[in-house]
Scaffold this motif. Structure first.
Motif, PDB file in Angstrom:
ATOM      1  N   GLU A  49       0.757  -1.328   0.287  1.00 18.48           N
ATOM      2  CA  GLU A  49      -0.117  -0.089  -0.173  1.00 18.48           C
ATOM      3  C   GLU A  49       0.894   1.289  -0.108  1.00 18.48           C
ATOM      4  OE1 GLU A  49      -3.682   2.080   2.611  1.00 18.48           O
ATOM      5  OE2 GLU A  49      -2.875   0.174   3.115  1.00 18.48           O
ATOM      6  N   ARG A  50       1.984   1.131   0.642  1.00 22.51           N
ATOM      7  CA  ARG A  50       2.691   2.439   0.708  1.00 22.51           C
ATOM      8  C   ARG A  50       4.090   2.332  -0.185  1.00 22.51           C
ATOM      9  NH1 ARG A  50       3.032   3.801   7.309  1.00 22.51           N
ATOM     10  NH2 ARG A  50       0.857   4.475   7.494  1.00 22.51           N
ATOM     11  N   GLN A  51       4.304   0.994  -0.626  1.00 24.53           N
ATOM     12  CA  GLN A  51       5.590   1.041  -1.394  1.00 24.53           C
ATOM     13  C   GLN A  51       5.477   0.626  -2.982  1.00 24.53           C
ATOM     14  OE1 GLN A  51       8.836  -1.352   0.657  1.00 24.53           O
ATOM     15  NE2 GLN A  51       7.244  -1.816   2.365  1.00 24.53           N
ATOM     16  N   SER A  52       6.366   1.211  -3.688  1.00 23.65           N
ATOM     17  CA  SER A  52       6.331   1.037  -4.945  1.00 23.65           C
ATOM     18  C   SER A  52       7.693   1.271  -5.867  1.00 23.65           C
ATOM     19  CB  SER A  52       5.318   2.228  -5.576  1.00 23.65           C
ATOM     20  OG  SER A  52       5.506   3.276  -5.566  1.00 23.65           O
ATOM     21  N   LEU A  53       7.597   0.552  -6.954  1.00 22.33           N
ATOM     22  CA  LEU A  53       8.916   0.952  -7.907  1.00 22.33           C
ATOM     23  C   LEU A  53       8.517   1.462  -9.011  1.00 22.33           C
ATOM     24  CD1 LEU A  53      10.799  -2.635  -7.574  1.00 22.33           C
ATOM     25  CD2 LEU A  53      11.650  -0.327  -6.705  1.00 22.33           C
ATOM     26  N   THR A  54       9.495   2.370  -9.542  1.00 20.06           N
ATOM     27  CA  THR A  54       9.017   3.194 -10.775  1.00 20.06           C
ATOM     28  C   THR A  54      10.143   2.971 -11.822  1.00 20.06           C
ATOM     29  OG1 THR A  54       7.353   4.713  -9.643  1.00 20.06           O
ATOM     30  CG2 THR A  54       8.201   5.303 -11.786  1.00 20.06           C
ATOM     31  N   LEU A  55       9.968   2.560 -12.918  1.00 20.97           N
ATOM     32  CA  LEU A  55      10.606   2.588 -14.125  1.00 20.97           C
ATOM     33  C   LEU A  55      10.551   3.787 -14.875  1.00 20.97           C
ATOM     34  CD1 LEU A  55      10.799  -1.324 -15.029  1.00 20.97           C
ATOM     35  CD2 LEU A  55      12.601  -0.228 -13.474  1.00 20.97           C
ATOM     36  N   GLN A  56      11.590   4.187 -15.250  1.00 21.26           N
ATOM     37  CA  GLN A  56      11.578   5.515 -16.023  1.00 21.26           C
ATOM     38  C   GLN A  56      12.478   5.531 -17.285  1.00 21.26           C
ATOM     39  OE1 GLN A  56      12.176   8.596 -12.962  1.00 21.26           O
ATOM     40  NE2 GLN A  56      10.237   9.171 -13.002  1.00 21.26           N
ATOM     41  N   ALA A  57      12.194   6.026 -18.266  1.00 21.52           N
ATOM     42  CA  ALA A  57      12.846   6.118 -19.598  1.00 21.52           C
ATOM     43  C   ALA A  57      12.750   7.540 -20.116  1.00 21.52           C
ATOM     44  CB  ALA A  57      12.694   5.064 -20.543  1.00 21.52           C
ATOM     45  N   GLN A  58      13.727   8.493 -20.223  1.00 23.67           N
ATOM     46  CA  GLN A  58      13.850   9.841 -20.483  1.00 23.67           C
ATOM     47  C   GLN A  58      14.562  10.070 -21.840  1.00 23.67           C
ATOM     48  OE1 GLN A  58      14.826  11.057 -16.429  1.00 23.67           O
ATOM     49  NE2 GLN A  58      12.721  12.140 -16.533  1.00 23.67           N
ATOM     50  N   ALA A  59      14.143  11.072 -22.564  1.00 25.31           N
ATOM     51  CA  ALA A  59      14.957  11.424 -23.770  1.00 25.31           C
ATOM     52  C   ALA A  59      14.780  12.831 -23.681  1.00 25.31           C
ATOM     53  CB  ALA A  59      14.344  11.090 -25.142  1.00 25.31           C
ATOM     54  N   PHE A  60      16.226  13.649 -23.330  1.00 24.74           N
ATOM     55  CA  PHE A  60      16.363  15.063 -23.213  1.00 24.74           C
ATOM     56  C   PHE A  60      16.730  15.581 -24.829  1.00 24.74           C
ATOM     57  CE2 PHE A  60      17.303  13.407 -19.247  1.00 24.74           C
ATOM     58  CZ  PHE A  60      16.362  14.096 -18.471  1.00 24.74           C
ATOM     59  N   ASN A  61      16.175  16.395 -25.119  1.00 23.66           N
ATOM     60  CA  ASN A  61      16.417  16.989 -26.574  1.00 23.66           C
ATOM     61  C   ASN A  61      16.118  15.853 -27.533  1.00 23.66           C
ATOM     62  OD1 ASN A  61      16.747  18.511 -28.906  1.00 23.66           O
ATOM     63  ND2 ASN A  61      19.044  18.912 -28.639  1.00 23.66           N
ATOM     64  N   ALA A  62      14.760  15.411 -27.551  1.00 19.37           N
ATOM     65  CA  ALA A  62      14.511  14.348 -28.145  1.00 19.37           C
ATOM     66  C   ALA A  62      14.796  14.380 -29.694  1.00 19.37           C
ATOM     67  CB  ALA A  62      13.033  13.674 -27.724  1.00 19.37           C
ATOM     68  N   LEU A  63      14.256  15.530 -30.298  1.00 22.53           N
ATOM     69  CA  LEU A  63      14.324  15.755 -31.492  1.00 22.53           C
ATOM     70  C   LEU A  63      15.937  16.094 -32.089  1.00 22.53           C
ATOM     71  CD1 LEU A  63      11.290  18.032 -32.084  1.00 22.53           C
ATOM     72  CD2 LEU A  63      11.343  15.568 -32.500  1.00 22.53           C
ATOM     73  N   ASN A  64      16.903  15.991 -31.174  1.00 23.54           N
ATOM     74  CA  ASN A  64      18.331  16.294 -31.471  1.00 23.54           C
ATOM     75  C   ASN A  64      18.366  17.822 -32.250  1.00 23.54           C
ATOM     76  OD1 ASN A  64      20.946  15.517 -30.974  1.00 23.54           O
ATOM     77  ND2 ASN A  64      21.022  14.491 -32.843  1.00 23.54           N
ATOM     78  N   HIS A  65      17.649  18.749 -31.856  1.00 21.25           N
ATOM     79  CA  HIS A  65      17.946  20.103 -32.530  1.00 21.25           C
ATOM     80  C   HIS A  65      19.168  20.699 -31.999  1.00 21.25           C
ATOM     81  CE1 HIS A  65      16.443  23.794 -34.123  1.00 21.25           C
ATOM     82  NE2 HIS A  65      17.114  24.407 -33.164  1.00 21.25           N
ATOM     83  N   ALA A  66      19.879  21.263 -32.972  1.00 21.88           N
ATOM     84  CA  ALA A  66      21.077  22.018 -32.862  1.00 21.88           C
ATOM     85  C   ALA A  66      20.780  23.120 -32.144  1.00 21.88           C
ATOM     86  CB  ALA A  66      21.978  21.857 -34.082  1.00 21.88           C
ATOM     87  N   ASN A  67      21.291  23.327 -30.834  1.00 25.09           N
ATOM     88  CA  ASN A  67      21.014  24.653 -30.162  1.00 25.09           C
ATOM     89  C   ASN A  67      22.501  25.264 -30.059  1.00 25.09           C
ATOM     90  OD1 ASN A  67      18.133  24.414 -29.275  1.00 25.09           O
ATOM     91  ND2 ASN A  67      18.954  22.691 -28.527  1.00 25.09           N
ATOM     92  N   TYR A  68      22.503  26.477 -30.619  1.00 29.05           N
ATOM     93  CA  TYR A  68      23.934  26.978 -30.563  1.00 29.05           C
ATOM     94  C   TYR A  68      23.781  28.273 -29.766  1.00 29.05           C
ATOM     95  CZ  TYR A  68      25.255  25.074 -35.047  1.00 29.05           C
ATOM     96  OH  TYR A  68      25.720  24.022 -36.169  1.00 29.05           O
ATOM     97  N   TYR A  69      24.940  28.186 -29.110  1.00 27.57           N
ATOM     98  CA  TYR A  69      25.247  29.311 -27.904  1.00 27.57           C
ATOM     99  C   TYR A  69      25.620  30.848 -28.369  1.00 27.57           C
ATOM    100  CZ  TYR A  69      27.655  31.317 -23.776  1.00 27.57           C
ATOM    101  OH  TYR A  69      27.777  32.362 -22.733  1.00 27.57           O
ATOM    102  N   VAL A  70      24.866  31.668 -28.306  1.00 24.98           N
ATOM    103  CA  VAL A  70      25.127  33.119 -28.596  1.00 24.98           C
ATOM    104  C   VAL A  70      24.633  33.921 -27.371  1.00 24.98           C
ATOM    105  CG1 VAL A  70      24.797  34.859 -30.544  1.00 24.98           C
ATOM    106  CG2 VAL A  70      24.719  32.740 -31.121  1.00 24.98           C
ATOM    107  N   GLN A  71      25.657  34.178 -26.775  1.00 26.73           N
ATOM    108  CA  GLN A  71      25.355  34.856 -25.553  1.00 26.73           C
ATOM    109  C   GLN A  71      26.464  35.967 -25.034  1.00 26.73           C
ATOM    110  OE1 GLN A  71      23.241  32.703 -22.409  1.00 26.73           O
ATOM    111  NE2 GLN A  71      23.955  33.905 -20.867  1.00 26.73           N
TER     112      GLN A  71
END
Length: 242
Positions: free
Chosen positions: A162-184
Motif C-alpha cells: 500500500e505504501r511501497q512502489s517501484l517506478t521504471l523511467q525512460a527519458q529522452a532530453f532534446n528528443a528531436l536532437n535539435h542543434a542549439n547554438y550558444y550565442v550569449q
C-alpha cells in the motif's frame, strides 16, 4: 482531465541598455542605446502528462496489470536568441586589399592600431581600430537562433504494498536532437562584419584617414553548441518509493 494534465507559460521581455561601452562617435553616445546582451524577447514553455485510465476498467487481470500505472510526459522549451553586435576587424594599412586578411582568410597586412593617442577606446577620432561596432548598424542589432528543446518521458509504476512502489523511467532530453547554438554575451558567433583597409587606415598618425570596408565572409557564422541544451541524451532510472 481523464488522466491528462497540461500547463504552459509565455514570457515577453525586453532588456535595453542606455549607455554601452563601444561607440562610433566619442562626442555622441546616442548609438550606444540598444538591446542588452542578455536580452531574450520570447520564451515559451509547456508541460504535459498523460496517465491512461482505460486499463483500470479491463476485465482481464493480466491486461489490467499490463496497461495500468503508465505515465507519458513531455516538456518543451522555446526561447528566442540573444543579441550580438556587428564589429569591425583590426584596421589593415595596405593599399591593396588583397594583402589584408578578411574573416580569417590569408593575408599578412593586418595591423592593429595601438597608438596611445587612441586612448583605450575601440574607435576614436584618430581612426578605426579593431573591435569597434560597425557604422550605421545599431549596436547589438543581430540575434542568434532560437533555442528549441523537447524532452519526453515514459514511466511505469509497480505497486509492492500500500505504501511501497517501484517506478521504471525512460527519458529522452532534446528528443528531436535539435542543434542549439550558444550565442550569449557576444560569444559563440563570428561578429566581424567588415575589415577596414586603406593605406593610412588606422595607422594612429594620419589626422585624415580613408578607410574602405571589406565584407567578412564568415560574419554571423555560429561556432559553439550550447552546453545547457546539448545533443540528444537518453536516461534510464529506477525509483523506490516508501
Amino acid at each position: 482531465h481523464h488522466g491528462l494534465g497540461f500547463q504552459a507559460s509565455y514570457t515577453f521581455a525586453k532588456n535595453i541598455m542606455r549607455n554601452g561601452v563601444d561607440f562610433n562617435n566619442q562626442f555622441n553616445f546616442g548609438n550606444t542605446h540598444g538591446p542588452y546582451l542578455l536580452d531574450q524577447r520570447h520564451r515559451l514553455t509547456f508541460e504535459a502528462s498523460y496517465q491512461p485510465e482505460f486499463g483500470q476498467h479491463l476485465q482481464s487481470p493480466t491486461a489490467r496489470a499490463l496497461l495500468s500505472h503508465w505515465t507519458l510526459s513531455a516538456v518543451g522549451q522555446f526561447a528566442s536568441g540573444r543579441p550580438y553586435a556587428a564589429l569591425l576587424s583590426s584596421a589593415c594599412t595596405e593599399s591593396d586589399p588583397a594583402n589584408c586578411s578578411v574573416g580569417g582568410e590569408s593575408g599578412d597586412g593586418s595591423s592593429v592600431n595601438n597608438s596611445a593617442a587612441n586612448q583605450s577606446t575601440a574607435n576614436s577620432a584618430l581612426g578605426i581600430n579593431g573591435a569597434a561596432p560597425s557604422p550605421v548598424v545599431g549596436i547589438n542589432s543581430f540575434y542568434g537562433p532560437w533555442t528549441q528543446q523537447v524532452d519526453l518521458g515514459l514511466a511505469r509504476q509497480f505497486r509492492l504494498t500500500e505504501r511501497q512502489s517501484l517506478t521504471l523511467q525512460a527519458q529522452a532530453f532534446n528528443a528531436l536532437n535539435h542543434a542549439n547554438y550558444y550565442v550569449q554575451n557576444g560569444n559563440g558567433v563570428n561578429p566581424i562584419q567588415y575589415q577596414p583597409t586603406g593605406a593610412n587606415c588606422g595607422d594612429g598618425q594620419s589626422p585624415n584617414q580613408t578607410c574602405y570596408l571589406l565584407p567578412s565572409a564568415g560574419f554571423g557564422q555560429l561556432q559553439t553548441i550550447n552546453a545547457l541544451n546539448g545533443a540528444r541524451v537518453f536516461q534510464f532510472a529506477l525509483k523506490y518509493s516508501f
